[in-house]
Design a protein around this motif. Sequence first.
Motif, short mmCIF file in Angstrom:
data_model
loop_
_atom_site.label_atom_id
_atom_site.label_comp_id
_atom_site.label_asym_id
_atom_site.label_seq_id
_atom_site.Cartn_x
_atom_site.Cartn_y
_atom_site.Cartn_z
N LEU A 31 0.97 -1.52 -0.03
CA LEU A 31 0.20 0.06 0.17
C LEU A 31 1.02 1.20 0.28
N LEU A 41 -3.65 0.67 -6.24
CA LEU A 41 -3.71 -0.08 -6.00
C LEU A 41 -4.50 -1.19 -5.93
N LEU A 43 -6.39 -4.33 -4.73
CA LEU A 43 -6.66 -5.71 -3.23
C LEU A 43 -6.52 -6.33 -3.86
N ILE A 70 -9.58 2.31 3.48
CA ILE A 70 -8.55 2.48 2.63
C ILE A 70 -8.26 3.50 1.82
N VAL A 76 -7.72 2.64 -4.06
CA VAL A 76 -7.68 1.00 -4.26
C VAL A 76 -9.07 0.81 -5.02
#
Length: 357
Positions: A31, A41, A43, A70, A76
Amino acid sequence: ASDGVDVNGYIVYCPCMGRFGNQADQFLGALAFAKSVNRTLVLPAWVEYIPYKTGSIQVPFDKYFKPEAILPYHKVITMERFMTELAPKVWPPEKRFSFCYIQRGNGKGCDAKDGNPFGPFWDNYKVDFVGSEIFGPELHYLAIYKGNGKLSWQEKYPGDTWPVLAFVGPPSGFPVESTNVHLQEYLVWQDDIEKKSRDFISSLPKGPFIGIHLRNGADWSRACELVDGTQTHLFSSPQCLGYHQENGKLTAEMCYPSTSTIIKQLKRAVKKINATSIFVASDRNHLITDLNTALQNLNVVVRKLPYDSPHVDLAVLGRSNLFIGNCVSSFSAFVKRSRDVHGFASEFWGYPPDLRR
Ligand code: GFB
Protein backbone atom coordinates in the motif's frame (compact mmCIF):
# COMPACT_ATOMS: atom_id res chain seq x y z
CA ALA A 1 -10.19 10.22 -15.67
CA SER A 2 -13.91 10.41 -16.45
CA ASP A 3 -14.01 6.77 -17.56
CA GLY A 4 -12.82 5.74 -14.10
CA VAL A 5 -9.33 4.86 -15.33
CA ASP A 6 -6.29 5.98 -13.32
CA VAL A 7 -3.92 7.49 -15.89
CA ASN A 8 -1.04 6.90 -13.49
CA GLY A 9 -1.72 3.19 -13.69
CA TYR A 10 -2.24 0.23 -11.37
CA ILE A 11 -0.29 -2.14 -9.15
CA VAL A 12 -1.38 -5.76 -9.10
CA TYR A 13 0.37 -8.49 -7.10
CA CYS A 14 0.06 -12.00 -5.75
CA PRO A 15 0.34 -12.26 -1.93
CA CYS A 16 2.36 -15.37 -2.61
CA MET A 17 4.28 -15.63 0.68
CA GLY A 18 3.11 -17.00 4.02
CA ARG A 19 -0.32 -17.11 5.52
CA PHE A 20 -2.66 -14.39 6.72
CA GLY A 21 -0.34 -12.55 9.10
CA ASN A 22 2.54 -12.54 6.61
CA GLN A 23 0.23 -11.38 3.84
CA ALA A 24 -1.15 -8.56 5.99
CA ASP A 25 2.36 -7.35 6.84
CA GLN A 26 3.25 -7.27 3.16
CA PHE A 27 -0.03 -5.67 2.23
CA LEU A 28 0.87 -2.59 4.30
CA GLY A 29 4.19 -2.29 2.44
CA ALA A 30 2.47 -2.73 -0.93
CA LEU A 31 0.00 0.00 0.00
CA ALA A 32 2.84 2.38 0.87
CA PHE A 33 4.62 1.47 -2.37
CA ALA A 34 1.51 2.11 -4.48
CA LYS A 35 1.13 5.51 -2.84
CA SER A 36 4.78 6.39 -3.40
CA VAL A 37 4.49 5.74 -7.14
CA ASN A 38 0.97 7.22 -7.24
CA ARG A 39 -0.67 4.17 -8.83
CA THR A 40 -3.99 2.65 -7.77
CA LEU A 41 -3.43 -0.45 -5.64
CA VAL A 42 -5.45 -3.44 -6.80
CA LEU A 43 -6.47 -5.27 -3.61
CA PRO A 44 -5.53 -8.91 -4.10
CA ALA A 45 -7.42 -11.89 -2.74
CA TRP A 46 -6.08 -13.42 0.46
CA VAL A 47 -4.40 -16.73 -0.29
CA GLU A 48 -5.56 -19.50 2.04
CA TYR A 49 -4.33 -23.05 2.43
CA ILE A 50 -6.59 -25.91 3.43
CA PRO A 51 -4.96 -28.41 5.82
CA TYR A 52 -4.07 -31.73 4.15
CA LYS A 53 -5.09 -30.42 0.71
CA THR A 54 -2.79 -29.30 -2.07
CA GLY A 55 -3.26 -25.96 -3.82
CA SER A 56 -4.78 -22.84 -2.34
CA ILE A 57 -7.95 -20.83 -2.39
CA GLN A 58 -8.32 -17.14 -3.13
CA VAL A 59 -10.61 -15.18 -0.83
CA PRO A 60 -11.66 -11.73 -2.11
CA PHE A 61 -10.01 -8.94 -0.11
CA ASP A 62 -13.37 -7.44 0.82
CA LYS A 63 -14.63 -10.66 2.42
CA TYR A 64 -12.68 -9.53 5.49
CA PHE A 65 -11.91 -5.82 5.13
CA LYS A 66 -13.67 -2.69 3.86
CA PRO A 67 -11.93 -1.29 0.76
CA GLU A 68 -13.58 2.08 1.31
CA ALA A 69 -11.79 2.42 4.66
CA ILE A 70 -8.46 2.55 2.80
CA LEU A 71 -9.49 5.39 0.47
CA PRO A 72 -8.62 8.24 2.86
CA TYR A 73 -5.01 7.05 2.55
CA HIS A 74 -4.80 5.97 -1.08
CA LYS A 75 -6.82 4.91 -4.15
CA VAL A 76 -7.65 1.18 -4.27
CA ILE A 77 -9.95 -1.21 -6.13
CA THR A 78 -10.58 -4.92 -5.51
CA MET A 79 -9.00 -7.37 -7.93
CA GLU A 80 -12.44 -8.73 -8.81
CA ARG A 81 -13.71 -5.29 -9.83
CA PHE A 82 -10.46 -4.45 -11.58
CA MET A 83 -10.63 -7.60 -13.71
CA THR A 84 -14.25 -7.15 -14.77
CA GLU A 85 -14.48 -3.35 -15.06
CA LEU A 86 -11.01 -2.11 -15.96
CA ALA A 87 -8.81 -4.92 -17.28
CA PRO A 88 -10.65 -5.07 -20.63
CA LYS A 89 -9.65 -1.41 -21.13
CA VAL A 90 -6.23 -1.12 -19.52
CA TRP A 91 -4.90 -4.69 -19.36
CA PRO A 92 -5.92 -6.69 -22.44
CA PRO A 93 -4.46 -10.24 -22.60
CA GLU A 94 -1.66 -9.28 -25.00
CA LYS A 95 -0.36 -6.66 -22.57
CA ARG A 96 -0.06 -8.92 -19.55
CA PHE A 97 3.58 -8.85 -18.49
CA SER A 98 4.65 -10.13 -15.11
CA PHE A 99 7.14 -8.11 -13.09
CA CYS A 100 9.87 -9.61 -10.96
CA TYR A 101 13.05 -8.43 -9.31
CA ILE A 102 15.20 -11.28 -10.62
CA GLN A 103 14.35 -14.35 -12.67
CA ARG A 104 12.45 -17.16 -10.96
CA GLY A 105 12.34 -20.87 -11.57
CA ASN A 106 14.09 -22.56 -14.47
CA GLY A 107 13.21 -20.20 -17.26
CA LYS A 108 14.71 -16.85 -18.12
CA GLY A 109 11.70 -14.87 -16.98
CA CYS A 110 9.51 -14.48 -13.93
CA ASP A 111 7.69 -17.82 -14.24
CA ALA A 112 4.81 -16.01 -12.58
CA LYS A 113 2.48 -19.01 -12.55
CA ASP A 114 5.01 -21.64 -11.53
CA GLY A 115 4.07 -23.44 -8.30
CA ASN A 116 1.47 -22.88 -5.60
CA PRO A 117 0.02 -20.36 -4.82
CA PHE A 118 1.43 -18.60 -7.93
CA GLY A 119 -0.51 -20.64 -10.52
CA PRO A 120 -3.83 -20.88 -8.64
CA PHE A 121 -3.77 -17.16 -7.81
CA TRP A 122 -3.58 -15.91 -11.40
CA ASP A 123 -5.78 -18.74 -12.70
CA ASN A 124 -8.46 -17.54 -10.30
CA TYR A 125 -8.63 -14.37 -12.41
CA LYS A 126 -7.98 -16.18 -15.70
CA VAL A 127 -4.72 -14.28 -16.14
CA ASP A 128 -1.95 -15.62 -18.40
CA PHE A 129 1.23 -13.70 -19.04
CA VAL A 130 2.72 -13.04 -22.47
CA GLY A 131 6.14 -12.12 -21.11
CA SER A 132 8.29 -11.04 -18.19
CA GLU A 133 9.77 -7.74 -17.14
CA ILE A 134 12.73 -8.07 -14.82
CA PHE A 135 13.19 -4.71 -13.13
CA GLY A 136 16.44 -5.48 -11.34
CA PRO A 137 18.14 -4.11 -8.23
CA GLU A 138 18.17 -0.40 -9.01
CA LEU A 139 14.38 -0.37 -8.96
CA HIS A 140 13.73 -2.45 -5.88
CA TYR A 141 10.51 -1.32 -4.19
CA LEU A 142 12.49 -0.72 -1.01
CA ALA A 143 14.49 1.90 -2.89
CA ILE A 144 11.66 4.31 -2.14
CA TYR A 145 12.68 4.25 1.51
CA LYS A 146 16.15 5.38 0.55
CA GLY A 147 14.59 8.25 -1.33
CA ASN A 148 15.86 7.44 -4.80
CA GLY A 149 13.33 5.00 -6.21
CA LYS A 150 10.21 7.03 -6.80
CA LEU A 151 11.28 8.92 -9.87
CA SER A 152 12.96 5.97 -11.47
CA TRP A 153 9.86 3.77 -11.28
CA GLN A 154 7.86 6.50 -12.97
CA GLU A 155 10.56 7.21 -15.53
CA LYS A 156 11.17 3.62 -16.44
CA TYR A 157 7.53 2.56 -16.39
CA PRO A 158 5.32 5.57 -17.08
CA GLY A 159 1.59 4.99 -16.64
CA ASP A 160 0.66 5.59 -20.26
CA THR A 161 2.94 2.87 -21.68
CA TRP A 162 2.82 0.58 -18.64
CA PRO A 163 -0.69 0.98 -17.21
CA VAL A 164 -0.37 -2.16 -15.07
CA LEU A 165 2.61 -3.37 -13.06
CA ALA A 166 1.77 -6.97 -12.13
CA PHE A 167 4.19 -8.25 -9.51
CA VAL A 168 4.87 -11.95 -9.08
CA GLY A 169 5.08 -11.47 -5.32
CA PRO A 170 4.32 -8.61 -2.94
CA PRO A 171 6.21 -5.40 -3.79
CA SER A 172 7.19 -5.07 -0.13
CA GLY A 173 9.20 -6.72 2.59
CA PHE A 174 8.52 -8.92 5.57
CA PRO A 175 8.12 -8.01 8.35
CA VAL A 176 6.41 -4.70 7.63
CA GLU A 177 8.84 -1.77 7.66
CA SER A 178 8.64 0.33 10.84
CA THR A 179 7.53 3.34 8.81
CA ASN A 180 4.45 1.46 7.53
CA VAL A 181 3.20 -0.10 10.77
CA HIS A 182 0.72 2.75 11.26
CA LEU A 183 -1.08 1.91 7.97
CA GLN A 184 -2.88 -0.79 9.96
CA GLU A 185 -5.44 1.88 10.80
CA TYR A 186 -6.87 1.52 7.29
CA LEU A 187 -7.61 -2.19 7.72
CA VAL A 188 -11.17 -2.15 9.02
CA TRP A 189 -13.10 -5.40 9.52
CA GLN A 190 -16.24 -6.06 7.55
CA ASP A 191 -19.42 -5.77 9.58
CA ASP A 192 -20.10 -9.51 9.97
CA ILE A 193 -16.67 -10.12 11.55
CA GLU A 194 -17.13 -7.09 13.76
CA LYS A 195 -20.56 -8.35 14.81
CA LYS A 196 -19.35 -11.88 15.56
CA SER A 197 -16.58 -10.49 17.73
CA ARG A 198 -18.97 -8.20 19.63
CA ASP A 199 -21.46 -11.03 20.13
CA PHE A 200 -18.75 -13.25 21.51
CA ILE A 201 -17.42 -10.54 23.83
CA SER A 202 -20.91 -9.87 25.20
CA SER A 203 -21.17 -13.58 26.11
CA LEU A 204 -18.19 -13.18 28.50
CA PRO A 205 -18.73 -12.35 32.19
CA LYS A 206 -18.99 -8.63 32.93
CA GLY A 207 -15.63 -6.93 33.49
CA PRO A 208 -12.25 -6.62 31.80
CA PHE A 209 -10.89 -9.53 29.78
CA ILE A 210 -7.41 -10.51 28.68
CA GLY A 211 -6.93 -11.75 25.11
CA ILE A 212 -4.08 -14.19 24.56
CA HIS A 213 -2.55 -15.71 21.43
CA LEU A 214 -1.02 -19.16 21.78
CA ARG A 215 0.90 -20.03 18.62
CA ASN A 216 1.79 -23.67 19.21
CA GLY A 217 1.16 -25.75 16.07
CA ALA A 218 3.75 -28.15 14.69
CA ASP A 219 5.09 -25.64 12.13
CA TRP A 220 5.69 -23.19 14.97
CA SER A 221 7.59 -25.56 17.25
CA ARG A 222 9.81 -26.41 14.28
CA ALA A 223 10.40 -22.71 13.54
CA CYS A 224 11.21 -22.01 17.20
CA GLU A 225 13.83 -24.76 17.22
CA LEU A 226 15.93 -22.27 15.26
CA VAL A 227 16.12 -20.04 18.32
CA ASP A 228 19.31 -20.88 20.21
CA GLY A 229 20.15 -17.55 21.80
CA THR A 230 22.37 -16.36 18.95
CA GLN A 231 19.73 -14.76 16.70
CA THR A 232 18.79 -11.17 17.17
CA HIS A 233 15.61 -11.44 15.16
CA LEU A 234 13.08 -13.95 13.76
CA PHE A 235 9.95 -13.22 11.66
CA SER A 236 7.92 -10.49 13.42
CA SER A 237 10.20 -10.09 16.45
CA PRO A 238 11.06 -6.43 15.66
CA GLN A 239 7.59 -5.65 17.05
CA CYS A 240 8.95 -6.18 20.56
CA LEU A 241 12.75 -6.29 20.16
CA GLY A 242 12.80 -3.16 18.02
CA TYR A 243 13.79 -2.73 14.37
CA HIS A 244 17.42 -2.20 15.39
CA GLN A 245 17.44 -4.84 18.15
CA GLU A 246 17.40 -1.98 20.62
CA ASN A 247 15.15 -3.85 23.08
CA GLY A 248 17.15 -6.97 23.78
CA LYS A 249 17.66 -10.47 22.47
CA LEU A 250 15.40 -13.18 21.15
CA THR A 251 14.85 -16.09 23.53
CA ALA A 252 13.26 -19.49 23.00
CA GLU A 253 10.61 -18.64 25.61
CA MET A 254 9.49 -15.68 23.54
CA CYS A 255 8.98 -17.92 20.53
CA TYR A 256 7.46 -20.95 22.26
CA PRO A 257 6.63 -20.05 25.87
CA SER A 258 6.31 -22.89 28.35
CA THR A 259 2.96 -23.45 30.05
CA SER A 260 4.45 -22.27 33.34
CA THR A 261 5.62 -18.99 31.77
CA ILE A 262 2.14 -18.49 30.33
CA ILE A 263 0.50 -19.14 33.70
CA LYS A 264 2.86 -16.87 35.65
CA GLN A 265 2.42 -14.02 33.22
CA LEU A 266 -1.36 -14.49 33.12
CA LYS A 267 -1.72 -14.46 36.91
CA ARG A 268 0.18 -11.19 37.04
CA ALA A 269 -1.97 -9.71 34.26
CA VAL A 270 -5.26 -10.84 35.84
CA LYS A 271 -4.34 -9.05 39.05
CA LYS A 272 -3.11 -6.00 37.21
CA ILE A 273 -6.36 -5.29 35.36
CA ASN A 274 -8.83 -7.16 37.62
CA ALA A 275 -9.78 -9.40 34.74
CA THR A 276 -12.87 -11.57 34.98
CA SER A 277 -12.14 -13.68 31.91
CA ILE A 278 -9.46 -14.77 29.50
CA PHE A 279 -10.03 -15.25 25.80
CA VAL A 280 -7.69 -17.75 24.14
CA ALA A 281 -6.91 -17.82 20.41
CA SER A 282 -4.70 -20.60 19.12
CA ASP A 283 -3.83 -22.51 15.97
CA ARG A 284 -3.68 -25.78 17.91
CA ASN A 285 -3.76 -26.11 21.70
CA HIS A 286 -5.83 -23.57 23.63
CA LEU A 287 -4.68 -25.00 27.00
CA ILE A 288 -8.20 -24.39 28.36
CA THR A 289 -8.04 -27.10 31.03
CA ASP A 290 -4.54 -26.19 32.26
CA LEU A 291 -5.41 -22.51 32.44
CA ASN A 292 -8.76 -23.04 34.17
CA THR A 293 -7.09 -25.22 36.79
CA ALA A 294 -4.19 -22.84 37.35
CA LEU A 295 -6.37 -19.74 37.58
CA GLN A 296 -9.41 -21.03 39.48
CA ASN A 297 -8.44 -19.23 42.70
CA LEU A 298 -8.46 -15.91 40.85
CA ASN A 299 -12.11 -16.21 39.81
CA VAL A 300 -11.54 -15.94 36.10
CA VAL A 301 -13.08 -18.03 33.36
CA VAL A 302 -11.11 -19.13 30.32
CA ARG A 303 -12.91 -19.21 26.96
CA LYS A 304 -12.32 -19.70 23.25
CA LEU A 305 -14.54 -19.22 20.23
CA PRO A 306 -17.09 -22.02 19.80
CA TYR A 307 -16.10 -22.23 16.10
CA ASP A 308 -12.86 -21.89 14.14
CA SER A 309 -12.26 -18.45 12.64
CA PRO A 310 -8.82 -16.84 12.56
CA HIS A 311 -10.38 -13.51 11.62
CA VAL A 312 -12.90 -13.41 14.47
CA ASP A 313 -10.06 -14.50 16.78
CA LEU A 314 -8.07 -11.49 15.56
CA ALA A 315 -11.02 -9.14 16.00
CA VAL A 316 -11.71 -10.31 19.57
CA LEU A 317 -8.02 -10.11 20.52
CA GLY A 318 -8.03 -6.60 19.08
CA ARG A 319 -10.78 -5.55 21.49
CA SER A 320 -9.49 -7.14 24.68
CA ASN A 321 -8.57 -4.94 27.64
CA LEU A 322 -5.07 -6.38 27.62
CA PHE A 323 -3.45 -8.49 24.90
CA ILE A 324 -0.62 -10.95 25.42
CA GLY A 325 0.79 -12.14 22.13
CA ASN A 326 3.70 -13.96 20.56
CA CYS A 327 6.48 -11.54 19.61
CA VAL A 328 7.71 -13.74 16.76
CA SER A 329 4.32 -14.38 15.12
CA SER A 330 2.91 -12.13 12.41
CA PHE A 331 -0.58 -13.24 13.50
CA SER A 332 0.11 -11.61 16.88
CA ALA A 333 1.70 -8.65 15.10
CA PHE A 334 -1.58 -7.96 13.29
CA VAL A 335 -3.32 -7.70 16.68
CA LYS A 336 -0.58 -5.55 18.23
CA ARG A 337 -0.69 -3.05 15.35
CA SER A 338 -4.47 -2.80 15.40
CA ARG A 339 -4.39 -2.13 19.14
CA ASP A 340 -1.66 0.49 18.78
CA VAL A 341 -4.03 2.45 16.52
CA HIS A 342 -6.33 2.90 19.55
CA GLY A 343 -3.61 3.08 22.20
CA PHE A 344 -4.66 -0.29 23.74
CA ALA A 345 -2.09 -2.16 25.86
CA SER A 346 -0.19 -5.21 24.58
CA GLU A 347 2.38 -7.53 26.12
CA PHE A 348 4.39 -10.46 24.80
CA TRP A 349 5.12 -13.91 26.21
CA GLY A 350 8.46 -14.13 27.93
CA TYR A 351 9.23 -10.51 27.26
CA PRO A 352 10.84 -8.62 28.77
CA PRO A 353 12.70 -11.64 30.14
CA ASP A 354 12.51 -10.45 33.78
CA LEU A 355 8.74 -10.95 33.69
CA ARG A 356 9.43 -14.66 34.05
CA ARG A 357 10.88 -14.35 37.55
O1 GFB B 1 -0.91 -15.68 10.15
P1 GFB B 1 0.40 -16.31 9.94
O2 GFB B 1 1.16 -15.86 8.77
O3 GFB B 1 1.20 -16.08 11.29
O4 GFB B 1 0.20 -17.87 9.80
P2 GFB B 1 2.64 -16.57 11.79
C1 GFB B 1 -0.31 -18.64 10.85
C2 GFB B 1 -1.71 -19.17 10.50
O5 GFB B 1 -2.06 -20.14 11.49
C3 GFB B 1 -2.79 -18.11 10.55
C4 GFB B 1 -3.41 -19.98 11.89
O6 GFB B 1 -2.97 -17.41 9.36
C5 GFB B 1 -4.02 -18.94 10.94
O7 GFB B 1 -4.54 -19.60 9.82
N1 GFB B 1 -3.42 -19.43 13.25
C6 GFB B 1 -2.38 -18.98 13.99
C7 GFB B 1 -4.54 -19.29 13.97
N2 GFB B 1 -2.80 -18.55 15.18
C8 GFB B 1 -4.15 -18.73 15.21
C9 GFB B 1 -5.16 -18.48 16.17
O8 GFB B 1 -4.93 -17.98 17.27
N3 GFB B 1 -6.44 -18.77 15.81
C10 GFB B 1 -6.75 -19.32 14.61
N4 GFB B 1 -8.04 -19.58 14.34
N5 GFB B 1 -5.82 -19.58 13.68
C11 GFB B 1 4.04 -18.02 10.02
C12 GFB B 1 3.56 -18.42 8.64
O9 GFB B 1 2.94 -17.81 10.87
O10 GFB B 1 4.73 -19.12 10.60
C13 GFB B 1 4.74 -18.83 7.81
O11 GFB B 1 2.95 -17.38 7.94
C14 GFB B 1 5.50 -19.95 8.50
O12 GFB B 1 4.27 -19.30 6.58
C15 GFB B 1 5.87 -19.55 9.91
O13 GFB B 1 4.73 -21.13 8.51
C16 GFB B 1 6.51 -20.70 10.68
O14 GFB B 1 3.68 -15.53 11.58
O15 GFB B 1 2.40 -17.01 13.19
